[in-house]
Every structure is written in C-alpha cells, then in structure tokens.
Enzyme design. Structure first.
Site, PDB file in Angstrom:
ATOM      1  N   TYR A  72       9.438 -10.534  -9.161  1.00  0.00           N
ATOM      2  CA  TYR A  72       9.744  -9.112  -9.371  1.00  0.00           C
ATOM      3  C   TYR A  72      10.799  -8.932 -10.460  1.00  0.00           C
ATOM      4  O   TYR A  72      10.765  -7.938 -11.186  1.00  0.00           O
ATOM      5  CB  TYR A  72      10.147  -8.440  -8.047  1.00  0.00           C
ATOM      6  CG  TYR A  72       8.920  -8.200  -7.182  1.00  0.00           C
ATOM      7  CD1 TYR A  72       8.156  -7.057  -7.325  1.00  0.00           C
ATOM      8  CD2 TYR A  72       8.485  -9.167  -6.274  1.00  0.00           C
ATOM      9  CE1 TYR A  72       6.999  -6.862  -6.576  1.00  0.00           C
ATOM     10  CE2 TYR A  72       7.334  -8.979  -5.523  1.00  0.00           C
ATOM     11  CZ  TYR A  72       6.599  -7.820  -5.682  1.00  0.00           C
ATOM     12  OH  TYR A  72       5.441  -7.638  -4.962  1.00  0.00           O
ATOM     13  N   ASN A 106       2.060   3.644  -8.360  1.00  0.00           N
ATOM     14  CA  ASN A 106       2.801   2.780  -9.281  1.00  0.00           C
ATOM     15  C   ASN A 106       4.276   2.683  -8.905  1.00  0.00           C
ATOM     16  O   ASN A 106       4.864   3.640  -8.405  1.00  0.00           O
ATOM     17  CB  ASN A 106       2.664   3.300 -10.720  1.00  0.00           C
ATOM     18  CG  ASN A 106       1.227   3.291 -11.169  1.00  0.00           C
ATOM     19  OD1 ASN A 106       0.386   2.691 -10.514  1.00  0.00           O
ATOM     20  ND2 ASN A 106       0.937   3.965 -12.278  1.00  0.00           N
ATOM     21  N   HIS A 125       4.053   3.555  -3.009  1.00  0.00           N
ATOM     22  CA  HIS A 125       4.294   2.119  -2.869  1.00  0.00           C
ATOM     23  C   HIS A 125       5.717   1.707  -3.262  1.00  0.00           C
ATOM     24  O   HIS A 125       5.963   0.547  -3.568  1.00  0.00           O
ATOM     25  CB  HIS A 125       3.246   1.336  -3.672  1.00  0.00           C
ATOM     26  CG  HIS A 125       1.858   1.460  -3.104  1.00  0.00           C
ATOM     27  ND1 HIS A 125       0.714   1.176  -3.811  1.00  0.00           N
ATOM     28  CD2 HIS A 125       1.446   1.852  -1.872  1.00  0.00           C
ATOM     29  CE1 HIS A 125      -0.347   1.395  -3.036  1.00  0.00           C
ATOM     30  NE2 HIS A 125       0.074   1.808  -1.869  1.00  0.00           N
TER      31      HIS A 125
END
Ligand code: OAD
Length: 248
Positions: A72, A106, A125
C-alpha cells in the site's frame, strides 16, 4: 448517425432532463490518470500481477503485515504524481450544477481533489489517505510525501493498517446507508469504469435500475450493460466530457 453518436445523443438527453445525478465510479475512471485497474486484459492490472488473498484480506495482513503495508505504501507513492483527469473534472462540474452525489469504489482520492466544497463523495471502499488501527477505532491521516513505515497504534499497541475495505470485510454502515438511499432515489445513475464484479457495491447499480435510468461508460461491454438504458464504450476521459456537451 453511427451507434456511438446516437447513444451519446440519447445519454446527453437523459442527463440534461435529470434534476439530480448519481455517479457511480470504479477504477476505470482513474485509468486515464495512470492508476492501474484491478482487473483487465492488459496484464498490468493489480489483480493480474498480485494475489488479492495476500494483499487485500485481513488474513493476508495477519500473515504478513510488512508485505501488505509496503504494497500500500507503493500504491500511495504512485499517487504522488497523479492528477485527476477530464472525467473527474466533468463529474465535479455535475456535482456543482446537478448536485450530483458521487459513489466511488476507488480509494485514490481523485474525485475529492476536484470536488466542490460540501459536495458528497461516498467512498465505499475507504481511502488510501488514511490508516486505521487493526484493533481499535484509532485513525490517522497519511502524508503521501512522507510515507510512514508499518507501525503500532499509539492507543492500543496493535498494528496500524490502511483504511481500505478488504475482501470479507463489512463496508462502513453510514456510508452504505447513504449510498443505498441515493441509488434507490436516483432518477439517473451514471456508471463509469467498473467491471461490476464486486458486491455489495455493484448491487447499487441494480437498485438504481429498478426505478431510474442507468448510463454505463466503460472501455468494453460488461455485465452491467443489462441494467443500462444506454451503454457507451471508450475511455472515460474522452466520453464523460462529451456527455456534458449540449444535448442539442
Ligand atoms: P476493475 O479493475 O474490476 O474494473 C475496471 C473497469 O474499468 C473494467 O471494466 C475496464 O474495462 C474499465 N476501464 C479500464 N480503463 C478504462 C478507461 N480508460 N475508461 C473507462 N473504463 C475503463 O475495477 P472496479 O470495478 O473498480 O476493491 O473494482 C471493484 C473493486 O475491486 C475495487 O474497488 C477494489 C477491487 O478489489 C477494493 O479495493 C476493496
């Protein structure tokens, strides 16, 4: 008149007649900014190269938190140089002119960067711009210019993780309720750049199609075309601005 021209004209008329729009987006709306999509034929999509079970599940994080956090961080570093594109900018004008509600899958924050103040962006999300504790409700903003390393929660000592929704996890209840209401009441829902493979998010398109009209913009035909009054195929950054042109 060719098919695309006729579909564009029809879609413009539907949008122009709508009092309020709901815009539902997926990774394809950011593809023209250079953000990879999750699925697709190119082999450059995230899930074409990486295993979602390892990188996007709570079990994957428990098994190897360093690997997941680093992945990430890499995605966050990619976003440092990425800008919203013409599709995001057109949607932001609809937020102003048509009080459009944006529902997005997104986590890249590109809608928010061009959205008018007080416009609604419902992030189903989560967001890469935030971390949260894997155990308690502690949250903290992430500065993309000074990316943090994997670290522990200052409140409870458990590991901190990206504040995104992983497979098998619940969506934020408040965000979901707002999104469901917007979909149920939508006169027109514009669906841009999603494969429509991930539930419950995609259920919102089916919900909108019960009472309203659905316009799909995607690179290629897909499962959501069955819900659509009009389906348009091409790049979002090309087609979405053309939808905002005068209906004539
Ligand atoms: P996908 O990657 O599944 O689908 C992206 C869609 O955009 C595909 O149908 C492409 O054909 C289309 N597309 C690609 N480039 C485009 C372009 N330039 N213009 C228009 N369309 C384009 O992405 P999502 O549907 O958003 O979940 O995926 C849903 C969720 O699956 C994501 O939110 C993510 C992922 O696992 C989480 O992170 C929880």
């Amino acid at each position: 008149m060719d098919d695309t021209h006729a579909s564009l004209t029809r879609a413009r008329q539907v949008i122009a007649a709508a009092g309020r729009l709901v815009v539902f987006t997926g990774a394809g709306v950011s593809a023209d900014s250079g953000v990879p999509t999750f699925r697709g034929h190119s082999g450059e999509s995230f899930w074409g190269q990486y295993d979602p079970a390892q990188l996007a599940t709570p079990q994957g994080f428990r098994a190897n938190p360093q690997l997941v956090y680093d992945w990430y961080s890499w995605r966050r570093s990619q976003l440092q140089s990425i800008e919203p594109n013409a599709a995001h900018r057109t949607i932001s004008r609809w937020q102003e002119a048509k009080r459009a509600v944006v529902i997005t899958q997104n986590v890249d924050g590109l809608h928010e960067r061009v959205a008018p103040q007080e416009a609604i962006v419902l992030r189903l999300h989560g967001s890469l711009a935030q971390d949260r504790c894997s155990a308690c409700d502690f949250r903290e903003a992430v500065d993309f210019q000074h990316l943090p390393k994997l670290h522990r929660c200052p409140r409870c000592g458990e590991l901190v993780r990206p504040d995104v929704v992983w497979f098998g996890e619940e969506l934020d209840e408040y965000v979901w309720q707002m999104a469901e209401q917007a979909a149920r009441e939508a006169e027109v829902m514009l669906v841009i750049g999603t494969s429509g493979e991930v539930w419950p998010a995609v259920g919102l398109v089916h919900l909108a199609a019960r009472n309203g009209e659905v316009i799909v913009v995607n690179l290629e035909p897909g499962s959501l075309d069955d819900c659509a009054t009009v389906a348009l195929y091409g790049r979002a950054a090309d087609l979405v601005p053309r939808l905002a042109e005068d209906a004539g």
